[in-house]
Write a protein that holds these residues in place. Structure first.
Motif: not given
Ligand SMILES: Cc1cc2nc3c(=O)[nH]c(=O)nc-3n(C[C@H](O)[C@H](O)[C@H](O)COP(=O)(O)O)c2cc1C
Ligand SMILES: Nc1ncnc2c1ncn2[C@@H]1O[C@H](COP(=O)(O)OP(=O)(O)OP(=O)(O)O)[C@@H](O)[C@H]1O
Length: 332
Positions: A2, A4, A21, A57, A95
């Motif tokens: 995923k 960033v 987030w 997050t 994240d």
């Protein structure tokens, strides 16, 4: 893998006020994180896992530049390019990366203000992790114990990451930098958890290499990042999406040209035109220093021997090459 999110404004607090987030609450890793070595990786993995478990997050709050360059006034070369660091953090499942510029103004913030205004009120931190040797706040007033005390007072859960050491010494970005500068690539790789690498775009050389049967892909000396001790290395080079065994010269080529610094790699089983294309070179083992040969025939014989060393390195005899081998050691 995923994506960033990366924030790299000079004052990210101005631009980042009410992102979703942030509202969700965060788990934050604190430090400079230049090398992203095995100590950093342990810390970051802990933050990522905690964030997943608690539906927060995961944030790495790092410095975009080198604090030591600002405090000491002498430039400190980075172990990774910024893009390289972000790629590793992405692979670790982070994240959000906040890449804070370390400025004299930022350095003047007190330990208490940092925890209250930055971690609690701005990032909505519910969890923080930092290492045993973490320092923060104006003139380094706060250490990991100060951080623990302030976070507990503010109701933020905090974990101190114990020291990750190799051969009795803490792993650190400073240690990695000096291992690379000493050509001790196997030890550097042990600290990094991956081989040290450099990237660049293939530029024109004198096209002499191909006449000797050793065509080379040349890249300019990268700026701002740490460079291996000048010399010849067993390496692996990524070209057109594939890794090839290679031998690489870092520095001068006194036999053919004076004062012409670059990094050139001969890929052992590759033929093709990669001028203008990106390559990445991983450094495995220092073979020897650069020599001024009498003529190209002698240079060619040496390159053939370097090639055999690389084949042996990647072959069955890998175990012959132990740690501690660098330009200043006796065995070459
Ligand atoms: C693995 C490797 C080792 C090298 N070692 C030396 C050396 O010891 N001395 C030297 O003068 N040049 C050395 N060179 C540089 C060569 O002189 C250079 O590759 C050749 O002249 C071709 O240069 P070009 O790409 O500019 O045509 C080395 C290059 C490679 C790839
Ligand atoms: N060997 C280690 N084991 C565990 N945690 C570490 C280790 N080294 C650093 N950390 C922690 O990782 C975070 C980032 O470290 P930082 O990049 O500031 O230090 P470093 O790797 O020691 O670099 P430098 O050599 O420049 O001081 C900090 O919280 C720090 O305490």
């Amino acid at each position: 893998m995923k994506a960033v999110r990366v924030y790299t404004q000079e004052d990210p607090r101005k631009d980042l006020q009410h992102e979703n987030w942030q509202k969700r609450g965060t788990a934050v890793a604190l430090g400079s994180f230049d090398a992203v070595h095995i100590g950093h990786q342990m810390l970051i993995r802990q933050v990522v896992e905690y964030a997943k478990k608690m539906d927060l997050t995961s944030v790495v709050y790092l410095f975009r530049n080198q604090p030591r360059s600002v405090l000491g006034g002498v430039p400190v070369p980075a172990v990774n390019t910024f893009e390289g660091r972000i790629q590793i953090l992405k692979e670790l499942g982070v994240d959000v990366v906040i890449a804070q510029w370390f400025t004299p103004e930022f350095a003047a913030i007190s330990a208490e203000t940092f925890v209250l205004d930055y971690l609690k009120n701005w990032l909505h931190a519910k969890y923080v992790a930092a290492g045993f040797n973490y320092h923060f706040g104006c003139r380094g007033e706060g250490d990991i114990h100060t951080l623990c005390a302030l976070c507990r007072r503010e109701g933020i859960r905090i974990d101190e990451i114990p020291c990750v050491a190799l051969e009795g010494y803490p792993v650190s970005s400073t240690r990695v930098r000096s291992l690379i500068q000493d050509g001790k690539m196997e030890e550097a790789a042990a600290c990094l958890g991956r081989p040290f690498s450099l990237s660049g775009t293939v530029i024109d050389g004198n096209q002499l290499g191909r006449t000797m049967g050793f065509p080379t892909a040349n890249i300019a000396m990268p700026e701002g990042v740490v460079l291996p001790h000048y010399g010849v290395y067993v390496s692996r080079t990524m070209a057109e999406g594939k890794w090839y065994r290679s031998i690489t010269n870092v520095g001068d080529k006194p036999t053919v040209k004076k004062n012409s610094l670059c990094i050139e790699s001969h890929l052992l089983a590759f033929s093709g035109d990669i001028y203008g294309k990106p390559i990445e070179i991983q450094f495995y083992y220092y073979i020897r220093g650069i020599t001024k040969f009498e003529n190209l025939d002698q240079l060619k014989r040496q390159l053939e021997s370097d090639k055999k060393t690389a084949q042996m390195f990647f072959g069955k005899e890998t175990q012959r090459f132990s740690l501690h081998v660098g330009p200043n050691s006796e065995r070459k």
